[in-house]
Design a protein around this motif. Structure first.
Motif, PDB file in Angstrom:
ATOM      1  N   UNK A  67      17.075  28.205  64.849  1.00  0.00           N
ATOM      2  CA  UNK A  67      18.183  27.359  65.304  1.00  0.00           C
ATOM      3  C   UNK A  67      17.996  25.922  64.817  1.00  0.00           C
ATOM      4  N   UNK A  68      16.756  25.443  64.872  1.00  0.00           N
ATOM      5  CA  UNK A  68      16.411  24.075  64.464  1.00  0.00           C
ATOM      6  C   UNK A  68      16.804  23.837  63.000  1.00  0.00           C
ATOM      7  N   UNK A  69      16.346  24.728  62.121  1.00  0.00           N
ATOM      8  CA  UNK A  69      16.634  24.541  60.697  1.00  0.00           C
ATOM      9  C   UNK A  69      18.141  24.597  60.447  1.00  0.00           C
ATOM     10  N   UNK A  70      18.796  25.546  61.135  1.00  0.00           N
ATOM     11  CA  UNK A  70      20.242  25.674  60.980  1.00  0.00           C
ATOM     12  C   UNK A  70      20.940  24.373  61.399  1.00  0.00           C
ATOM     13  N   UNK A  71      20.562  23.820  62.556  1.00  0.00           N
ATOM     14  CA  UNK A  71      21.231  22.616  63.057  1.00  0.00           C
ATOM     15  C   UNK A  71      20.913  21.385  62.198  1.00  0.00           C
ATOM     16  N   UNK A  72      19.686  21.288  61.717  1.00  0.00           N
ATOM     17  CA  UNK A  72      19.314  20.147  60.853  1.00  0.00           C
ATOM     18  C   UNK A  72      20.206  20.127  59.603  1.00  0.00           C
ATOM     19  N   UNK A  73      20.338  21.285  58.963  1.00  0.00           N
ATOM     20  CA  UNK A  73      21.154  21.337  57.753  1.00  0.00           C
ATOM     21  C   UNK A  73      22.639  21.222  58.086  1.00  0.00           C
ATOM     22  N   UNK A  74      23.042  21.742  59.259  1.00  0.00           N
ATOM     23  CA  UNK A  74      24.442  21.597  59.674  1.00  0.00           C
ATOM     24  C   UNK A  74      24.771  20.120  59.881  1.00  0.00           C
ATOM     25  N   UNK A  75      23.833  19.349  60.437  1.00  0.00           N
ATOM     26  CA  UNK A  75      24.052  17.913  60.634  1.00  0.00           C
ATOM     27  C   UNK A  75      24.208  17.187  59.300  1.00  0.00           C
ATOM     28  N   UNK A  76      23.387  17.556  58.322  1.00  0.00           N
ATOM     29  CA  UNK A  76      23.503  16.941  56.984  1.00  0.00           C
ATOM     30  C   UNK A  76      24.904  17.157  56.427  1.00  0.00           C
ATOM     31  N   UNK A  77      25.356  18.418  56.500  1.00  0.00           N
ATOM     32  CA  UNK A  77      26.668  18.737  55.933  1.00  0.00           C
ATOM     33  C   UNK A  77      27.781  18.106  56.747  1.00  0.00           C
ATOM     34  N   UNK A  78      27.647  18.126  58.080  1.00  0.00           N
ATOM     35  CA  UNK A  78      28.704  17.598  58.955  1.00  0.00           C
ATOM     36  C   UNK A  78      28.936  16.119  58.680  1.00  0.00           C
ATOM     37  N   UNK A  79      27.863  15.365  58.495  1.00  0.00           N
ATOM     38  CA  UNK A  79      28.010  13.927  58.227  1.00  0.00           C
ATOM     39  C   UNK A  79      28.789  13.684  56.935  1.00  0.00           C
ATOM     40  N   UNK A  80      28.510  14.508  55.935  1.00  0.00           N
ATOM     41  CA  UNK A  80      29.199  14.337  54.651  1.00  0.00           C
ATOM     42  C   UNK A  80      30.676  14.707  54.779  1.00  0.00           C
ATOM     43  N   UNK A  81      30.942  15.828  55.485  1.00  0.00           N
ATOM     44  CA  UNK A  81      32.328  16.271  55.621  1.00  0.00           C
ATOM     45  C   UNK A  81      33.138  15.351  56.536  1.00  0.00           C
ATOM     46  N   UNK A  82      32.453  14.727  57.515  1.00  0.00           N
ATOM     47  CA  UNK A  82      33.155  13.808  58.416  1.00  0.00           C
ATOM     48  C   UNK A  82      33.263  12.410  57.817  1.00  0.00           C
ATOM     49  N   UNK A  83      32.657  12.219  56.665  1.00  0.00           N
ATOM     50  CA  UNK A  83      32.714  10.925  55.994  1.00  0.00           C
ATOM     51  C   UNK A  83      31.842   9.865  56.651  1.00  0.00           C
TER      52      UNK A  83
END
Lengths: 325, 41
Positions: free
Chosen positions: A306-322
């Motif tokens: 879950x940790x690895x998934x959320x860490x990478x999800x946060x990276x992508x989310x920041x980029x997609x949210x600008x």
């Protein structure tokens, strides 16, 4: 080495048996499509594809959606090919371990030679397609990943050293770099950081699993850390790697590659990781064995995914949210 | 192997999967070619 020679002879005998029309002895059940899918280790493939997507998402620049799809397809197929070749090579020990007994080769549904041909064919096809459709840098990294997993991890390290998953973990860490290279055609510090995060995450993740699967690995002679150095040393190493991992995960924020959301999120997630690693350390008697049923190790293993998934999800989310440039 | 047998059914299933995979690859290569031609690369 003698084990490997014995295994090679066994595989040769299996193939010879098939040629001699005694395949019924070897192939007990006709394979279904899902058996071939199982050879590709779809659960491993899903995490590989996800980190590859994030590598592409955070990379500067644009890649046509069709080419991005092809890049992800190649990463997925390359990962699956590695899994199939791994199952061919490890068929002897897979048959002895509860976790892997149900795989297609030990079950007699797919012959070892078929799995090898399937894996090599897909590996060559995925690298060639990546090179022709996307770019040479991504194809080179994909070839390196497959080669590292098959030759360095599976054939060289896995049965020889308790450092097998430490060094071999590099194979699972390449996908975000491949995703990044698919977009930019090169390697950068941020993509190396993403590699380093997965590389450092792998030992505590697998050693947590090995703590409560120790018996399986010992029986088949795979020198996982708990088998060779004992559970106390394994718990200590899990704690050390966790302490190194958490600041490394926060580093993209400190270096300006990620924003506040990522920074705060990974600090909170890291606190959870360290808390569980500490509980794994505390869960031992005088011999280092668990005080109960290895519940903290099981919790850490589940949380690490879950940790690895959320860490990478946060990276992508920041980029997609600008939220980051 | 007789039609209707389990072995027959499994082989037919594999053949269909292989045909669909090959068909999907044909479509994919066609689309990639169009994209590459349009982008001029």
């Amino acid at each position: 080495m003698s084990d490997l020679v014995a295994y090679d002879e066994r595989v040769a005998n299996l193939d010879a048996a098939a040629v001699d029309n005694t395949a019924a002895v070897v192939r007990r059940i006709d394979p279904t499509v899902s058996d071939y899918v199982a050879l590709l280790k779809p659960r491993v493939m899903s995490l590989v594809v996800f980190t590859g997507v994030v590598g592409m998402a955070v990379a500067p620049g644009n890649l046509h959606p069709v080419l991005a799809f092809v890049a992800l397809l190649c990463i997925a197929i390359g990962a699956g090919a590695s899994g199939a070749i791994n199952m061919w090579y490890d068929a002897d020990i897979d048959a002895e371990m509860a976790r892997t007994q149900g795989r297609p080769i030990p079950q007699g549904r797919i012959l070892p030679g078929e799995a090898l041909g399937f894996g090599v064919g897909l590996a060559v096809a995925s690298v060639a397609m990546m090179g022709l459709v996307v770019n040479v840098a991504a194809a080179g990294l994909l070839a390196l990943t497959i080669g590292f997993y098959v030759f360095v991890y599976t054939m060289w390290l896995k049965r020889r050293t308790p450092q097998n998953i430490v060094i071999g973990g590099a194979a699972g860490a390449f996908p975000p770099m491949i995703g990044w290279a698919a977009v930019t055609g090169d390697v950068s510090l941020y993509s190396i950081l993403m590699f380093a995060i997965i590389f450092m995450w792998t030992p505590p993740h697998f050693w947590a699993l090995a703590l409560f699967r120790c018996g399986d690995y010992a029986r088949v002679g795979v020198p996982m850390l708990p088998v060779v150095a004992g559970p106390r040393e394994t718990r200590r190493q899990i704690l050390i790697y966790s302490v190194l991992l958490v600041p490394l995960v926060v580093a993209p924020w400190g270096l300006g590659y990620a924003g506040l959301l990522y920074g705060v999120g990974t600090i909170l997630l890291g606190a959870g990781f360290l808390g569980l690693a500490w509980r794994v350390w505390r869960d031992q008697d005088d011999t280092g064995a668990t005080r109960g049923t290895d519940k903290p190790a099981k919790q850490l293993f589940a949380y690490s995914i879950l940790y690895l998934f959320l860490v990478f999800a946060l990276m992508a989310a920041e980029r997609w949210l600008g939220l980051v440039a | 192997m007789k039609p209707g047998s389990e072995e027959y059914r499994r082989r037919a299933q594999r053949n269909v999967a292989l045909a669909l995979t090959l068909g999907a690859l044909v479509v994919l290569f066609f689309v990639v070619t169009i994209v590459k031609l349009k982008s001029g690369s």
